[in-house]
Design an enzyme around this catalytic site. Structure first.
Site, PDB file in Angstrom:
ATOM      1  N   HIS A   1      22.703  35.490  -1.978  1.00 28.52           N
ATOM      2  CA  HIS A   1      22.926  36.867  -2.432  1.00 28.52           C
ATOM      3  C   HIS A   1      21.570  37.531  -2.721  1.00 28.52           C
ATOM      4  O   HIS A   1      20.753  36.994  -3.464  1.00 28.52           O
ATOM      5  CB  HIS A   1      23.821  36.910  -3.665  1.00 28.52           C
ATOM      6  CG  HIS A   1      24.256  38.307  -3.978  1.00 28.52           C
ATOM      7  ND1 HIS A   1      25.381  38.874  -3.420  1.00 28.52           N
ATOM      8  CD2 HIS A   1      23.685  39.265  -4.735  1.00 28.52           C
ATOM      9  CE1 HIS A   1      25.489  40.126  -3.841  1.00 28.52           C
ATOM     10  NE2 HIS A   1      24.469  40.392  -4.640  1.00 28.52           N
ATOM     11  N   ALA A   2      21.355  38.694  -2.128  1.00 29.13           N
ATOM     12  CA  ALA A   2      20.037  39.338  -2.191  1.00 29.13           C
ATOM     13  C   ALA A   2      19.613  39.628  -3.628  1.00 29.13           C
ATOM     14  O   ALA A   2      20.416  40.051  -4.456  1.00 29.13           O
ATOM     15  CB  ALA A   2      20.074  40.643  -1.399  1.00 29.13           C
TER      16      ALA A   2
ATOM     17  N   HIS B   1      17.119  48.597  -0.941  1.00 36.44           N
ATOM     18  CA  HIS B   1      17.654  48.404  -2.301  1.00 36.44           C
ATOM     19  C   HIS B   1      16.791  47.413  -3.080  1.00 36.44           C
ATOM     20  O   HIS B   1      16.384  47.666  -4.219  1.00 36.44           O
ATOM     21  CB  HIS B   1      19.099  47.897  -2.189  1.00 36.44           C
ATOM     22  CG  HIS B   1      19.731  47.538  -3.498  1.00 36.44           C
ATOM     23  ND1 HIS B   1      20.555  48.394  -4.194  1.00 36.44           N
ATOM     24  CD2 HIS B   1      19.650  46.416  -4.257  1.00 36.44           C
ATOM     25  CE1 HIS B   1      20.943  47.827  -5.326  1.00 36.44           C
ATOM     26  NE2 HIS B   1      20.425  46.611  -5.380  1.00 36.44           N
ATOM     27  N   GLU B   2      16.499  46.289  -2.456  1.00 33.31           N
ATOM     28  CA  GLU B   2      15.726  45.248  -3.151  1.00 33.31           C
ATOM     29  C   GLU B   2      14.295  45.717  -3.433  1.00 33.31           C
ATOM     30  O   GLU B   2      13.766  45.492  -4.519  1.00 33.31           O
ATOM     31  CB  GLU B   2      15.709  43.948  -2.331  1.00 33.31           C
ATOM     32  CG  GLU B   2      17.079  43.308  -2.147  1.00 33.31           C
ATOM     33  CD  GLU B   2      17.849  43.130  -3.439  1.00 33.31           C
ATOM     34  OE1 GLU B   2      17.231  42.977  -4.506  1.00 33.31           O
ATOM     35  OE2 GLU B   2      19.093  43.179  -3.393  1.00 33.31           O
TER      36      GLU B   2
ATOM     37  N   HIS C   1      28.985  38.252  -8.377  1.00 28.03           N
ATOM     38  CA  HIS C   1      28.586  38.676  -9.723  1.00 28.03           C
ATOM     39  C   HIS C   1      29.442  38.070 -10.831  1.00 28.03           C
ATOM     40  O   HIS C   1      29.055  38.129 -11.996  1.00 28.03           O
ATOM     41  CB  HIS C   1      28.588  40.204  -9.811  1.00 28.03           C
ATOM     42  CG  HIS C   1      27.664  40.826  -8.806  1.00 28.03           C
ATOM     43  ND1 HIS C   1      27.927  40.793  -7.448  1.00 28.03           N
ATOM     44  CD2 HIS C   1      26.463  41.445  -8.940  1.00 28.03           C
ATOM     45  CE1 HIS C   1      26.938  41.387  -6.792  1.00 28.03           C
ATOM     46  NE2 HIS C   1      26.041  41.788  -7.660  1.00 28.03           N
TER      47      HIS C   1
ATOM     48  N   TYR D   1      26.409  49.137 -10.813  1.00 26.11           N
ATOM     49  CA  TYR D   1      26.505  49.580  -9.419  1.00 26.11           C
ATOM     50  C   TYR D   1      27.348  50.847  -9.298  1.00 26.11           C
ATOM     51  O   TYR D   1      27.103  51.691  -8.435  1.00 26.11           O
ATOM     52  CB  TYR D   1      27.080  48.469  -8.530  1.00 26.11           C
ATOM     53  CG  TYR D   1      26.263  47.203  -8.585  1.00 26.11           C
ATOM     54  CD1 TYR D   1      24.993  47.144  -8.012  1.00 26.11           C
ATOM     55  CD2 TYR D   1      26.736  46.069  -9.239  1.00 26.11           C
ATOM     56  CE1 TYR D   1      24.234  45.987  -8.070  1.00 26.11           C
ATOM     57  CE2 TYR D   1      25.983  44.912  -9.306  1.00 26.11           C
ATOM     58  CZ  TYR D   1      24.732  44.869  -8.722  1.00 26.11           C
ATOM     59  OH  TYR D   1      23.983  43.725  -8.787  1.00 26.11           O
TER      60      TYR D   1
ATOM     61  N   GLU E   1      19.510  49.855 -10.165  1.00 23.67           N
ATOM     62  CA  GLU E   1      20.238  49.657  -8.911  1.00 23.67           C
ATOM     63  C   GLU E   1      20.177  50.884  -8.007  1.00 23.67           C
ATOM     64  O   GLU E   1      20.530  50.799  -6.829  1.00 23.67           O
ATOM     65  CB  GLU E   1      21.706  49.303  -9.202  1.00 23.67           C
ATOM     66  CG  GLU E   1      21.894  48.038 -10.032  1.00 23.67           C
ATOM     67  CD  GLU E   1      21.312  46.794  -9.378  1.00 23.67           C
ATOM     68  OE1 GLU E   1      21.147  46.781  -8.141  1.00 23.67           O
ATOM     69  OE2 GLU E   1      21.007  45.826 -10.110  1.00 23.67           O
TER      70      GLU E   1
ATOM     71  N   HIS F   1      13.988  47.708  -6.519  1.00 30.30           N
ATOM     72  CA  HIS F   1      13.829  46.913  -7.749  1.00 30.30           C
ATOM     73  C   HIS F   1      12.358  46.533  -7.938  1.00 30.30           C
ATOM     74  O   HIS F   1      11.797  46.664  -9.016  1.00 30.30           O
ATOM     75  CB  HIS F   1      14.633  45.612  -7.662  1.00 30.30           C
ATOM     76  CG  HIS F   1      16.114  45.777  -7.821  1.00 30.30           C
ATOM     77  ND1 HIS F   1      16.686  46.427  -8.882  1.00 30.30           N
ATOM     78  CD2 HIS F   1      17.159  45.329  -7.071  1.00 30.30           C
ATOM     79  CE1 HIS F   1      18.004  46.381  -8.780  1.00 30.30           C
ATOM     80  NE2 HIS F   1      18.323  45.719  -7.682  1.00 30.30           N
TER      81      HIS F   1
HETATM   82  O1  X8Z Z   1      24.395  42.811  -5.649  1.00 33.74           O
HETATM   83  C1  X8Z Z   1      23.935  43.773  -5.088  1.00 33.74           C
HETATM   84  C2  X8Z Z   1      22.467  43.767  -4.652  1.00 33.74           C
HETATM   85  C3  X8Z Z   1      21.623  42.948  -5.558  1.00 33.74           C
HETATM   86  S1  X8Z Z   1      21.439  43.646  -7.125  1.00 33.74           S
HETATM   87  C4  X8Z Z   1      22.369  43.206  -3.258  1.00 33.74           C
HETATM   88  N1  X8Z Z   1      24.714  44.846  -4.799  1.00 33.74           N
HETATM   89  C5  X8Z Z   1      26.124  44.877  -5.158  1.00 33.74           C
HETATM   90  C6  X8Z Z   1      26.946  43.875  -4.357  1.00 33.74           C
HETATM   91  O2  X8Z Z   1      26.436  43.338  -3.371  1.00 33.74           O
HETATM   92  O3  X8Z Z   1      28.110  43.643  -4.698  1.00 33.74           O
HETATM   93  C7  X8Z Z   1      24.281  46.081  -4.159  1.00 33.74           C
HETATM   94  C8  X8Z Z   1      25.513  46.909  -4.010  1.00 33.74           C
HETATM   95  C9  X8Z Z   1      26.579  46.291  -4.853  1.00 33.74           C
HETATM   96 ZN    ZN Z   2      20.273  45.387  -7.021  1.00 34.27          ZN
END
Ligand code: X8Z
Ligand code: ZN
Length: 631
Positions: free
Chosen positions: A367-368, A397-398, A528, A538, A425, A401
């Site tokens: 997960h990024a 997005h990354e 998450h 988010y 975010e 951060h």
């Molecule tokens: O988790 C993330 C990022 C890392 S903070 C990739 N996002 C959420 C997800 O993937 O569920 C970005 C958008 C929503």
């Molecule tokens: Zn993020």
């Protein structure tokens, strides 16, 4: 990540801001103004203190020592977490749990010690730091012996279970990346259902541990003076927790009509493609048909909803492939956007130390995420990047951060985090809203002759909406679920039914198949939840990024429709964006918002303005349809 075991501020110090922990910032409505007079009075009172109550000097020394302790531990823990996330084994999990336990103990100790200064009149800045410490972490451990260790072990285990999750599909063992590719591209409902269900076989073993973790963090939250961990999280927005709930509802109310229209149109397309048996025209949408493992963004089924008659829009996945982009090139191009705004280039160490392609020889948390290992310049990303349009946005997005982390690096450790977690975010996403066809020409990805005409506007907007608008209720429901779990409204046996109650209520989705297995724990199949990252950020980010975009385009003097604006190469916008970013969390978030946008309120009207032409189109498409999904 275990980062959440330290205080949010210290995590910022850790720099593990990928999925920023909820802000620990205090309710400054209660903090007094830092006037010289107050400081003088306080000092006088403190000087004459004879009753053993703490003095201003002691408070200063406490904060200085706290800062040192946080920096020392986080410098060590960050490296442990980084190694564990890049190399998941029994041993690295054990080390991460140890570092996590130390972090949990430190944040609990500091939170309790900070209480000693409750009655002391402090200058606003010291009160803000003190209140931040008193919020502890998002996952606080109670003080009793062994609690921090137990909590850290469970949290590490949950994330590792997710990170290493695999299941059998057609006789082959596949991971989340492979499963996601099938969900994105397959149009065979049996296959979609099978893969969707398959991924959810990884999470039932998490459920019991999750319930234990909830008990522990609730106890820790009560010791900090909160009703439960949900109340602790809601208290992290420079306002009363109840007021924050109302604020989130207000924002959702603003954008829900747009979501409802998108839902209606998407469901009609799915009904047409799959027929009444698979997707009835009036029931919630089957979650496995939307092109995404969680039904959270729907861009992968854009082809089914592409507006007819108009131009084509731009398929970034195709452009990346035609132009032989690799993962590194994607990150370099994203970096160039930031440098075009005047931000300094990424340090050499970023390129040496980041992980941007999935290694084949070991288990990693795919997960990024974006990290700052030393709280200064050692910024990195870690993601199993795929060469497609979705990950092109994620790379921006990354980096958002990382550039934010570096912008606030000179703040005291307590303020090294986002103005609120939604800001963190939103930064990179806001930049990615400027990826317009004209911008793609500038960077050589698109030929000038291929710039779509004005008749392709609807296509461009529909692509965006399928990701950004579709996401909104998902962004909201994940923590509605967690809040109910923390408050006890959903007991362990109701975790899954509660999840689907909210999935239906907010998103208008249902699961494939008649029922879910009795031991299902579908929330655990979303990063998450086992990754223990709050999610409301988010939702806020999806509102804020459009607000930032509008403010930036106004600043740039752009006069056309919002969705055609790109701020690429605009140094003045960059300067003002940086001015907001370098504030970190030193001031309540409305101050930061005002610094960039001129307003102190989060507001959904920019996203509505951005999608206004699409809204008109959707209303026309849906006019003879019966929209909505309530029974
Ligand atoms: O988790 C993330 C990022 C890392 S903070 C990739 N996002 C959420 C997800 O993937 O569920 C970005 C958008 C929503
Ligand atoms: Zn993020």
């Amino acid at each position: 990540m275990r980062k959440v075991l330290l205080t949010a501020a210290s995590l910022a110090a850790l720099g593990l801001a990928s999925c920023q922990p909820a802000s620990t910032e205090p309710n400054t409505a209660e903090a007094e103004k830092p006037t010289k007079a107050v400081e003088a009075l306080t000092a006088a009172a403190n000087a004459g203190q004879e009753n053993g109550a703490p003095t201003l000097q002691e408070a200063k020394e406490f904060l200085e020592q706290a800062e040192k302790d946080i920096i020392e531990l986080s410098g060590f823990a960050a490296k442990v977490y980084w190694i564990q996330a890049n190399f998941i084994t029994q041993d690295t999990n054990a080390l991460a749990a140890m570092a996590g336990a130390q972090g949990a103990k430190l944040s609990t100790r500091l939170a309790n010690e900070a209480k000693r200064f409750n009655e002391l009149s402090l200058p606003a800045d010291m009160r803000r730091k003190m209140d931040g410490l008193k919020r502890g972490s998002n996952f606080p451990a109670p003080e009793k012996d062994g609690a921090a260790e137990k909590l850290a072990k469970i949290m590490t285990g949950l994330e590792a279970t997710y990170g290493t999750g695999k299941f059998e599909h057609n006789g082959e063992i596949i991971n989340l990346g492979q499963a996601s590719d099938i969900i994105a591209t397959s149009r065979n409902p049996e296959e979609l259902q099978s893969v969707w269900e398959g991924w959810r076989t990884i999470s039932p073993p998490m459920r019991n541990d999750y319930a234990k973790m909830v008990d522990i963090v609730n106890e820790g939250s009560r010791e900090l003076g909160y009703a439960d961990a949900g109340a602790l999280w809601r208290g992290g927005y420079d306002m009363d927790g109840e007021a924050f709930v109302k604020e989130a509802d207000r924002l959702w109310g603003q954008v829900k009509p747009l979501y409802d229209q998108l839902h209606c149109n998407t469901r009609a397309a799915l009904n047409e493609k799959y027929g009444d048996d698979i997707q009835p025209a009036d029931a919630p949408i089957r979650a496995d048909l939307l092109g995404n493992m969680w039904g959270q963004s729907w861009g992968n089924i854009y082809d089914m909803v592409a507006p007819k008659g108009g131009g084509e829009g731009v398929d970034i996945t195709a452009l990346l492939k035609e132009n032989d982009y690799d993962q590194k090139k994607m990150v370099e191009v994203a970096e160039t956007f930031f440098t075009s705004l005047g931000f300094e280039a990424l340090p050499e160490t970023f390129w040496e130390r980041s992980l941007i392609t999935k290694p084949e020889d070991r288990e990693v948390v795919c997960h990024a995420s974006a990290w700052n290992l030393d709280d200064l310049e050692d910024i990195r990303i870690k993601m199993c990047t795929k060469i497609n349009g979705e990950d092109f946005v994620t790379v921006h997005h990354e980096l958002g951060h990382n550039f934010y982390q570096r912008a606030y690096k000179d703040q005291p450790v307590f303020y090294k985090t986002g103005a609120n977690d939604g800001f963190h975010e939103a930064i990179g996403d806001m930049i990615a809203l400027s990826i317009t066809p004209e911008y793609l020409v500038k960077i050589g990805l698109l030929d000038e002759k291929d710039i779509p005409g004005a008749d392709a506007d609807l296509a461009l907007l529909m692509r965006q909406a399928m990701d950004k608008v579709a996401f909104l209720p998902f962004g909201l429901m994940v923590d509605q679920w967690r809040w109910k779990v923390f408050s006890g409204e959903y007991s362990e046996s109701e975790y899954n039914s509660g999840w689907w109650e909210l999935r239906e209520k907010y998103q208008g989705l249902r699961h494939p198949g008649e029922t879910r297995p009795g031991d299902a724990f579908d929330p655990g199949a979303k990063f998450h939840i086992p990754g223990n990252t709050p999610y409301m950020r988010y939702f806020l980010a999806h509102i804020l990024q459009f607000q930032f975009h509008k403010a930036a385009c106004d600043m740039a003097g752009f006069e056309g429709p919002l969705h055609q604006c790109s701020i690429y190469d605009n140094k003045e916008v960059g300067r003002r964006f940086n001015a907001m970013m370098e504030m970190g969390a030193s001031k309540p978030w409305p101050d930061a918002l005002e610094a960039f946008t001129g307003t102190r309120d989060m507001d959904g009207s920019a996203i509505l303005e951005y999608f206004a032409p699409l809204m008109t189109y959707l209303e026309e498409q849906n006019k003879d349809r019966s929209c909505g999904w309530s029974k």
